[in-house]
Enzyme design. Structure first.
Site, PDB file in Angstrom:
ATOM      1  CB  SER A 118       1.527 -14.927  -2.320  1.00 62.25           C
ATOM      2  OG  SER A 118       0.137 -14.747  -2.536  1.00 62.25           O
ATOM      3  CE  LYS A 161       3.024 -12.444  -4.644  1.00 59.50           C
ATOM      4  NZ  LYS A 161       3.051 -11.064  -4.498  1.00 59.50           N
ATOM      5  CG  HIS A 201       0.635 -16.259  -6.853  1.00 60.64           C
ATOM      6  ND1 HIS A 201       0.068 -15.052  -6.440  1.00 60.64           N
ATOM      7  CD2 HIS A 201       0.054 -17.215  -6.102  1.00 60.64           C
ATOM      8  CE1 HIS A 201      -0.799 -15.294  -5.474  1.00 60.64           C
ATOM      9  NE2 HIS A 201      -0.830 -16.593  -5.247  1.00 60.64           N
ATOM     10  CG  ASN A 202       0.654 -11.297  -7.664  1.00 62.56           C
ATOM     11  OD1 ASN A 202       0.856 -12.290  -6.975  1.00 62.56           O
ATOM     12  ND2 ASN A 202       0.812 -10.081  -7.199  1.00 62.56           N
ATOM     13  CD  GLU A 222      -4.005 -12.292  -6.447  1.00 60.01           C
ATOM     14  OE1 GLU A 222      -3.016 -12.850  -5.935  1.00 60.01           O
ATOM     15  OE2 GLU A 222      -4.263 -11.088  -6.264  1.00 60.01           O
TER      16      GLU A 222
HETATM   17  P1  NDP Z   1       4.342  -0.230   1.385  1.00 61.97           P
HETATM   18  O1  NDP Z   1       4.503  -0.795   0.046  1.00 61.97           O
HETATM   19  O2  NDP Z   1       3.234   0.715   1.647  1.00 61.97           O
HETATM   20  O3  NDP Z   1       5.724   0.475   1.785  1.00 61.97           O
HETATM   21  C1  NDP Z   1       5.881   1.217   2.978  1.00 61.97           C
HETATM   22  C2  NDP Z   1       7.237   0.947   3.581  1.00 61.97           C
HETATM   23  O4  NDP Z   1       8.271   1.324   2.648  1.00 61.97           O
HETATM   24  C3  NDP Z   1       7.450   1.768   4.826  1.00 61.97           C
HETATM   25  O5  NDP Z   1       8.169   0.987   5.738  1.00 61.97           O
HETATM   26  C4  NDP Z   1       8.268   2.929   4.305  1.00 61.97           C
HETATM   27  O6  NDP Z   1       9.063   3.549   5.282  1.00 61.97           O
HETATM   28  C5  NDP Z   1       9.162   2.220   3.335  1.00 61.97           C
HETATM   29  N1  NDP Z   1       9.792   3.108   2.372  1.00 61.97           N
HETATM   30  C6  NDP Z   1       9.205   3.754   1.341  1.00 61.97           C
HETATM   31  N2  NDP Z   1      10.121   4.477   0.661  1.00 61.97           N
HETATM   32  C7  NDP Z   1      11.308   4.293   1.295  1.00 61.97           C
HETATM   33  C8  NDP Z   1      12.631   4.745   1.053  1.00 61.97           C
HETATM   34  N3  NDP Z   1      12.916   5.554   0.024  1.00 61.97           N
HETATM   35  N4  NDP Z   1      13.613   4.355   1.897  1.00 61.97           N
HETATM   36  C9  NDP Z   1      13.325   3.531   2.930  1.00 61.97           C
HETATM   37  N5  NDP Z   1      12.106   3.046   3.192  1.00 61.97           N
HETATM   38  C10 NDP Z   1      11.106   3.419   2.383  1.00 61.97           C
HETATM   39  O7  NDP Z   1       4.281  -1.395   2.486  1.00 61.97           O
HETATM   40  P2  NDP Z   1       3.563  -2.828   2.475  1.00 61.97           P
HETATM   41  O8  NDP Z   1       3.831  -3.368   3.826  1.00 61.97           O
HETATM   42  O9  NDP Z   1       2.171  -2.781   1.974  1.00 61.97           O
HETATM   43  O10 NDP Z   1       4.393  -3.678   1.379  1.00 61.97           O
HETATM   44  C11 NDP Z   1       5.787  -3.882   1.505  1.00 61.97           C
HETATM   45  C12 NDP Z   1       6.260  -4.632   0.286  1.00 61.97           C
HETATM   46  O11 NDP Z   1       5.628  -5.896   0.239  1.00 61.97           O
HETATM   47  C13 NDP Z   1       5.927  -3.958  -1.044  1.00 61.97           C
HETATM   48  O12 NDP Z   1       6.984  -4.143  -1.947  1.00 61.97           O
HETATM   49  C14 NDP Z   1       4.698  -4.680  -1.511  1.00 61.97           C
HETATM   50  O13 NDP Z   1       4.578  -4.648  -2.916  1.00 61.97           O
HETATM   51  C15 NDP Z   1       4.990  -6.086  -1.015  1.00 61.97           C
HETATM   52  N6  NDP Z   1       3.827  -6.935  -0.806  1.00 61.97           N
HETATM   53  C16 NDP Z   1       2.676  -6.432  -0.286  1.00 61.97           C
HETATM   54  C17 NDP Z   1       1.566  -7.232  -0.097  1.00 61.97           C
HETATM   55  C18 NDP Z   1       0.339  -6.660   0.522  1.00 61.97           C
HETATM   56  O14 NDP Z   1      -0.660  -7.412   0.599  1.00 61.97           O
HETATM   57  N7  NDP Z   1       0.351  -5.414   0.982  1.00 61.97           N
HETATM   58  C19 NDP Z   1       1.584  -8.670  -0.446  1.00 61.97           C
HETATM   59  C20 NDP Z   1       2.861  -9.119  -0.902  1.00 61.97           C
HETATM   60  C21 NDP Z   1       3.917  -8.263  -1.096  1.00 61.97           C
HETATM   61  P3  NDP Z   1       8.468   4.819   6.110  1.00 61.97           P
HETATM   62  O15 NDP Z   1       7.676   4.232   7.212  1.00 61.97           O
HETATM   63  O16 NDP Z   1       9.707   5.508   6.590  1.00 61.97           O
HETATM   64  O17 NDP Z   1       7.678   5.646   5.156  1.00 61.97           O
END
Ligand code: NDP
Length: 478
Positions: free
Chosen positions: A128, A183, A186-187, A190
């Site tokens: 988080s 987690k 937590h959300n 939030e």
């Molecule tokens: P996203 O959730 O937008 O995911 C994008 C990433 O996932 C890219 O690297 C993409 O690769 C990859 N991806 C998607 N589909 C596939 C697949 N089938 N095979 C391989 N790779 C894949 O990214 P975020 O950085 O926002 O979040 C990452 C994780 O962290 C998520 O689970 C999210 O819920 C969690 N999270 C996010 C927070 C936030 O504030 N954003 C906070 C805490 C947790 P490509 O570049 O090839 O498309």
């Protein structure tokens, strides 16, 4: 192999987490399905530390020291399974897959079991703090085996946020899905916090008659007291912001339809399954969904409500002070509910979660970080078996002192037609918990009447049924 840790999935969260590891002196292997992201990370931030870019899964795995520690930061759901399926065959017994995405804990239970059968540690980890936290220090909630934490904990602790007392905001939460569960809650908390703050704003705006800039000042003042928290701090920032295009308060030009990504909903769904009342979180989730129903809102817009004349400046000031009390008391209730839910799940799933430690690691890094969390930590330190935070002497005294103000704020809100589902539900929960007798006795009578569902008595052991359709004699059924 030179890398202590690897990150696959280099969107905003993954690349910031990788940079955080590198900045702390760790060598980090980095990989992404689409290589352009890996290249961009190295081009823009390669100078910040030691990165080992990998184009293929094989190169990535080969770059990791054994036992391998591989963090997945991809979109939660099917993509996580796809990535696990791709990497698991390349790993050896004792290696660790850490899922840092926002996985549903049921998925984590399933994945952990499947990988455990192959000798691979699966560490479902809540992270988080958003993008900024990932880069500069998030709160980290790892589940998984105790063995995996030995090999992984020090690395995670090194990049985690630090609480005001200097301790890392990371601890082993418990086996398998305990980390992702915590987690999720937590959300949920939030969501509840944000809803309560929104209600306080609405009251200050529509009852006290304050303008957003004045409300920002009020929140800034509150942020120096017991409500001191990240969410109150950013609320003041948002309220003080002026829209450049129109010159109006930013909050007045934003569409009033709140969106959600799902973890609040998961919390409520799970609470229903566990039979734990988390009314504060539920009201917050429903308030967001109600706001998004433009069709219903348009259809109801003409319905009558009370007049809304605002208060005199002196009355407004007094009212604002009462809103602070109502907000604080409601917040204590929603945290009590959240902790209750974690305790129930810990018992249900055999996680043995240290409830005080959860509060301790939320003191920094995460979205609900607040001075307040230290109070919760010490409440559980004083009594690890505390059944509800409301039974802690300190919280009980404070809420007791706030109750008159709390009631008058809810009464005023009802009288003026300002919706305060969070404040009201919290107060109802407080009154229900402390009640000597609840009308649940009547509910039991009704259930027995129409469905012969039986009831228990206050004066005798056993289970009873009244023959309602006949002579209304009571029968003992067990
Ligand atoms: P996203 O959730 O937008 O995911 C994008 C990433 O996932 C890219 O690297 C993409 O690769 C990859 N991806 C998607 N589909 C596939 C697949 N089938 N095979 C391989 N790779 C894949 O990214 P975020 O950085 O926002 O979040 C990452 C994780 O962290 C998520 O689970 C999210 O819920 C969690 N999270 C996010 C927070 C936030 O504030 N954003 C906070 C805490 C947790 P490509 O570049 O090839 O498309």
């Amino acid at each position: 192999a030179t890398a202590q840790i690897g990150v696959t999935g280099l969107a905003v969260m993954g690349s910031n987490l990788a940079r955080n590891f590198a900045r702390h002196g760790h060598t980090v292997a980095v990989h992404n399905r689409t290589t352009a992201r890996t290249t961009a990370l190295i081009d823009e931030h390669g100078h910040e530390g030691n990165f080992v870019p990998a184009e293929t899964a094989e190169e990535f795995v080969a770059a990791l020291e054994k036992p391998r520690r591989l963090i997945i930061m991809v979109k939660a759901g099917d993509p996580t399974d796809a990535v696990i399926d791709e990497f698991a065959p390349l790993l050896d017994k004792g290696d660790m897959i850490i899922d840092g995405g926002n996985a549903h804990f049921h998925d984590t239970l399933r994945r952990e079991k499947a990988l455990r059968a192959k000798g691979i540690h699966f560490v479902g980890t809540g992270i988080s703090g958003g993008e900024e936290g990932a880069l500069n220090g998030p709160a980290i909630m790892p589940g998984g085996s105790t063995g995996s934490y030995k090999a992984l904990g020090p690395l995670l602790e090194s990049i985690a946020a630090k609480a005001p007392d200097g301790s890392p905001c990371c601890t082993h939460i418990g086996p398998d899905a305990a980390g992702h569960f915590v987690k999720m809650v937590h959300n949920g908390i939030e969501y509840a916090d944000m809803q309560l703050i929104a209600e306080a704003y609405d009251l200050l705006r529509n009852v006290a008659g304050y303008e957003p800039a004045r409300i920002a000042e009020t929140f800034r003042t509150w942020n120096t007291g017991r409500l001191d928290s990240y969410l109150i701090e950013i609320t003041a920032e948002v309220l003080a912001h002026t829209d450049a295009a129109t010159g109006r308060p930013f909050v007045d030009v934003v569409a009033d339809e709140a969106e959600q990504k799902g973890t609040g909903r998961w919390t409520v769904q799970t609470a229903l399954d566990l039979g734990i009342p988390v009314s504060g979180i539920a009201e917050a989730v429903f308030a967001r969904s109600l706001s998004g129903h433009g069709d219903l809102r348009r259809a109801a817009r003409g319905l009558p409500g009370p007049g809304r004349e605002t208060l005199s400046p002196a009355e407004a000031e007094e009212f604002a002070a009462r809103v602070e009390e109502a907000l604080y008391a409601s917040k204590v209730v929603s945290y009590a509910q959240g902790w209750n839910m974690i305790g129930a799940a810990s018992a249900e799933y055999g996680w043995d979660i240290d409830l005080g430690a959860v509060a301790a690691i939320w003191r920094g890094g995460c979205i609900i970080r607040a001075a307040f969390l230290d109070r919760i930590r010490s409440a559980f330190a004083a009594d690890p078996g505390l059944p509800t935070l409301l039974a802690d002497k300190g919280f009980a005294d404070e809420v007791g002192r706030a109750q008159d103000a709390w009631r008058s704020v809810v009464a005023t809100a009802v009288g003026r037609g300002v919706p305060t589902p969070g404040f009201s539900a919290a107060l109802a929960y407080y009154d229900a918990l402390r009640a000597e007798r609840l009308p649940a006795a009547l509910t039991q009578g009704q259930r027995d009447f129409f469905g012969a569902h039986t009831y228990r008595r206050t004066d005798r052991e056993g289970s009873f049924h009244t023959v309602w359709s006949g002579d209304r004699d009571e029968e003992r059924t067990a």
